[in-house]
Design an enzyme around this catalytic site. Structure first.
Site: not given
Ligand code: NAD
Length: 378
Positions: A122, A127, A130, A133, A228
Site C-alpha cells: 500500500r 496506488q 491498488d 482500494s 494494516y
Molecule cells: P482493511 O480492509 O484491511 O480493514 C478495514 C479496517 O478495519 C481497517 O481500517 C482496520 O484498521 C479495521 N479493523 C481491523 N480490526 C478491527 C476491529 N477489531 N475493530 C474495528 N476496526 C478494525 O483496510 P484497508 O481499507 O485495506 O486499509 C488498510 C491500510 O492501508 C490503511 O492504513 C489505509 O490507510 C492504507 N492504505 C494505503 C494506501 C496507499 O498508500 N496506497 C491505499 C489504500 C489504503
C-alpha cells in the site's frame, strides 16, 4: 509478448477484467493482446470495441491460455486451467493466496509466476494499481445503499409542515478505504454518522468527513508497517464490544468493515449486542466473505437475528460492475505499464522491485513471497 485476458467464470460475477481503453493502452505499449469472445458483455462492451483498439478476439479459451506469455484475470484461475499455462507464464489476478493453498501449490508446480494483486504494497507509488482500494471504495458506497433500502426509515432529517423526522443514526466499524467511503455516502444521504477503528490514526479522517469518532480505550493497538490493523487480544476484543455496545444500541444502521490482512476477519458483533439494538435496525457485514464481523451473518443472504436485519451480501463492488470494471482494468493496465520494457516490448519481472516482491507468490517452481511464507508458517 502475448497478453491473454479471459472471461470471468464465476456465476453472478458481472465485473470484467479488462475494458477497451486498457486494451488500447497495452496495444500502444507494443503488446499483442488477445481477449476471449464476449469478455465485456456483462458491462455492455462489444467484441468489436476490443477489436477496434487492436485486440484479437478468440473463442477458444484453452488455445489462448496455452499460447499466452501473460494471463490477466479478475478472480483466481479455475484449477484445471493452470496446467494449460506455459512454464514461465505470468498470471495476474486476485488470488486470495492465504485461503487458496492448493491453487498456489499447483501454480508453483506448473512453473507459473503468479502475481496476487491483493499483495501489492500500500505505497504511494503503487496506488494506481491498488485493486483493494478501488474495489473497497465502491463496496463502501454500495453497503450504505443496501442498508438504506432495507431500513424502514429515511436517512436525512426532514422538517415539514407535518412534523420533523429525525436523521437516521449510522455507526461504521472499521475505517479503512471502505469505511471512509461508507461514512461519506451516509453523510451525503443526510445521516448522523459515528465511526470506530482500532487504529487511532483514523480519528482525524473520520472527523474531517463530518462524523464523530467513538473513543474506546483498548490499550496498545497500532498498525503494521503496511498500515494494516494488528490483531486484538481476546481481552481487547471484549473491551471493544463493551465500548461499542452503546453506539450499536443507538444506531439504526451499523456497517462493519473490519479486516485483518491474511487472517479471518475479527468477530466484533455478537448476538447479545444485536439483541440490544432497536428491532428493525440494519447491520451490513462487509466482512462476511472473510469469516464475518457479525454473529449469524450469512454469505449472500439477509437474515433476521434478534429482530435485526443482518445483510451479508458478498461481492458488493460487483453490484456496480461498470465503474468496478473500469477501475480494476485501469489498475491492471497500470501494473503492466509500470513494469513494461518499451524497447524489448515485454513485461520486466524485476525481482528486486518492492511491488513485484510483494505481489509475486510463485516463480520458477518456488513459493517466493516472504509475507505469504511468514503468515502461513505462523
Ligand atoms: P482493511 O480492509 O484491511 O480493514 C478495514 C479496517 O478495519 C481497517 O481500517 C482496520 O484498521 C479495521 N479493523 C481491523 N480490526 C478491527 C476491529 N477489531 N475493530 C474495528 N476496526 C478494525 O483496510 P484497508 O481499507 O485495506 O486499509 C488498510 C491500510 O492501508 C490503511 O492504513 C489505509 O490507510 C492504507 N492504505 C494505503 C494506501 C496507499 O498508500 N496506497 C491505499 C489504500 C489504503
Amino acid at each position: 509478448m502475448k497478453i491473454v485476458v479471459t472471461k470471468e467464470t464465476l456465476a453472478g460475477e458481472k465485473r470484467v477484467p479488462i475494458i477497451p481503453p486498457t486494451v488500447d493502452k497495452l496495444v500502444k505499449l507494443g503488446a499483442e493482446v488477445e481477449v476471449e469472445a464476449g469478455i465485456g458483455a456483462t458491462c455492455r462492451f462489444q467484441d468489436s470495441e476490443y477489436e477496434k483498439v487492436g485486440a484479437k478476439v478468440n473463442a477458444d479459451r484453452e488455445a489462448m491460455i496455452r499460447s499466452a506469455d501473460m494471463v490477466l484475470r479478475l478472480r483466481k484461475p479455475p484449477e484445471n486451467e493452470i496446467e494449460w499455462m506455459k512454464k514461465g507464464c505470468i498470471h495476474v489476478s486476485y488470488l486470495d493466496p492465504f485461503n487458496e493453498v492448493e491453487l498456489v501449490e499447483k501454480m508453483k508446480s506448473c512453473g507459473v509466476s503468479a502475481m496476487s494483486l491483493e499483495m501489492i504494497p500500500r505505497s504511494t507509488i503503487a496506488q494506481k494499481m491498488d485493486v483493494l482500494s478501488s474495489q473497497a471504495n465502491l463496496g463502501g458506497y454500495v453497503a450504505v445503499l443496501l442498508a438504506a433500502e432495507q431500513l424502514d426509515k429515511i436517512f436525512p432529517m426532514m422538517t415539514t409542515p407535518s412534523g420533523t423526522i429525525k436523521p437516521a443514526r449510522v455507526f461504521i466499524i472499521g475505517v479503512g478505504v471502505a469505511g471512509l467511503q461508507a461514512i461519506a455516502t451516509a453523510k451525503r444521504l443526510g445521516a448522523r454518522v459515528e465511526a470506530f477503528d482500532t487504529r487511532p490514526v483514523v480519528a482525524e479522517q473520520v472527523q474531517s468527513l463530518g462524523a464523530k469518532f467513538v473513543k474506546i480505550d483498548l490499550g496498545e493497538t497500532g498498525q503494521t508497517k503496511d498500515g494494516y490493523a494488528k490483531q486484538l487480544t481476546p481481552e481487547q476484543l471484549q473491551m471493544q464490544k463493551e465500548g461499542m455496545a452503546k453506539a450499536c444500541a443507538l444506531a439504526d444502521v451499523v456497517i462493519t468493515t473490519a479486516q485483518l490482512f491474511g487472517r479471518p476477519a475479527p468477530r466484533i458483533i455478537d448476538r447479545g449486542m444485536l439483541a440490544q439494538m432497536q428491532p428493525g435496525s440494519v447491520v451490513v457485514d462487509m466482512a462476511v466473505e472473510t469469516g464475518g464481523n457479525v454473529e449469524g451473518s450469512e454469505v449472500d443472504k439477509v437474515v433476521e437475528v434478534e429482530g435485526v436485519h443482518v445483510i451479508g451480501i458478498g461481492n458488493l463492488p460487483g453490484r456496480v460492475a461498470i465503474p468496478a470494471s473500469q477501475m480494476y482494468s485501469a489498475n491492471m493496465g497500470n501494473f503492466v505499464d509500470h513494469f513494461w520494457d518499451k524497447e524489448a516490448k515485454t513485461f520486466n519481472l524485476d525481482l528486486d522491485d518492492d511491488i513485484i516482491k510483494g505481489a509475486k507468490i510463485t516463480h520458477k517452481g518456488e513459493t517466493v513471497s516472504e509475507m505469504y511464507i511468514g503468515i502461513m508458517n505462523k
